[in-house]
Design a protein around this motif. Structure first.
Motif, PDB file in Angstrom:
ATOM      1  N   THR A  25       0.653  -1.368  -0.071  1.00 49.27           N
ATOM      2  CA  THR A  25       0.004  -0.118  -0.090  1.00 49.27           C
ATOM      3  C   THR A  25       0.836   1.066   0.014  1.00 49.27           C
ATOM      4  O   THR A  25       0.615   2.112  -0.681  1.00 49.27           O
ATOM      5  CB  THR A  25      -0.939   0.123   1.165  1.00 49.27           C
ATOM      6  N   VAL A  73       0.804   3.936  -2.848  1.00 49.91           N
ATOM      7  CA  VAL A  73       0.801   5.475  -2.511  1.00 49.91           C
ATOM      8  C   VAL A  73       1.760   6.045  -3.264  1.00 49.91           C
ATOM      9  O   VAL A  73       1.881   7.618  -3.897  1.00 49.91           O
ATOM     10  CB  VAL A  73       0.422   5.817  -1.125  1.00 49.91           C
ATOM     11  N   SER A 105       1.877   6.255  -6.942  1.00 49.57           N
ATOM     12  CA  SER A 105       0.552   7.163  -7.360  1.00 49.57           C
ATOM     13  C   SER A 105       0.942   8.717  -7.152  1.00 49.57           C
ATOM     14  O   SER A 105       0.619   9.595  -8.061  1.00 49.57           O
ATOM     15  CB  SER A 105      -0.450   6.723  -6.638  1.00 49.57           C
ATOM     16  N   GLU A 106       1.804   9.239  -6.415  1.00 55.75           N
ATOM     17  CA  GLU A 106       2.338  10.527  -5.907  1.00 55.75           C
ATOM     18  C   GLU A 106       3.452  10.784  -7.143  1.00 55.75           C
ATOM     19  O   GLU A 106       3.136  12.043  -7.643  1.00 55.75           O
ATOM     20  CB  GLU A 106       3.135  10.663  -4.548  1.00 55.75           C
TER      21      GLU A 106
END
Length: 81
Positions: free
Chosen positions: A43, A47, A50-51
């Motif tokens: 996870t 994240v 995705s940033e």
């Protein structure tokens, strides 16, 4: 055949030591990691990715298309397969 044998044969005369290192790393690196810890790591990496790339995963089929094209070429399949 492991990926190391495909990518590094010209750099290493005998791939066996590298394959042994890979196998040992796979066995030992995450030995004590629980499923929950692995999920938390995944996870956190998702994240972070995705940033870096906000569009990541928006159209996964489009992201996969270059890999599918290479697989078709390597397996001698037509473009529309």
């Amino acid at each position: 055949m492991r990926y190391t044998a495909r990518y590094i044969p010209f750099m290493i005369g005998s791939p066996e030591p590298l394959e042994e290192l890979d196998a040992r790393y796979e066995r030992e690196a995450f030995r004590g990691l629980s499923y929950e810890d692995a999920l938390r790591r995944f996870t956190a990496l998702w994240v972070w990715a995705s940033e870096i790339n906000p569009g990541l995963g928006a159209d996964w089929l489009e992201d996969l298309e270059p890999d599918l094209s290479i697989a078709r070429v390597l397996n001698d399949l037509p473009r529309d397969a």
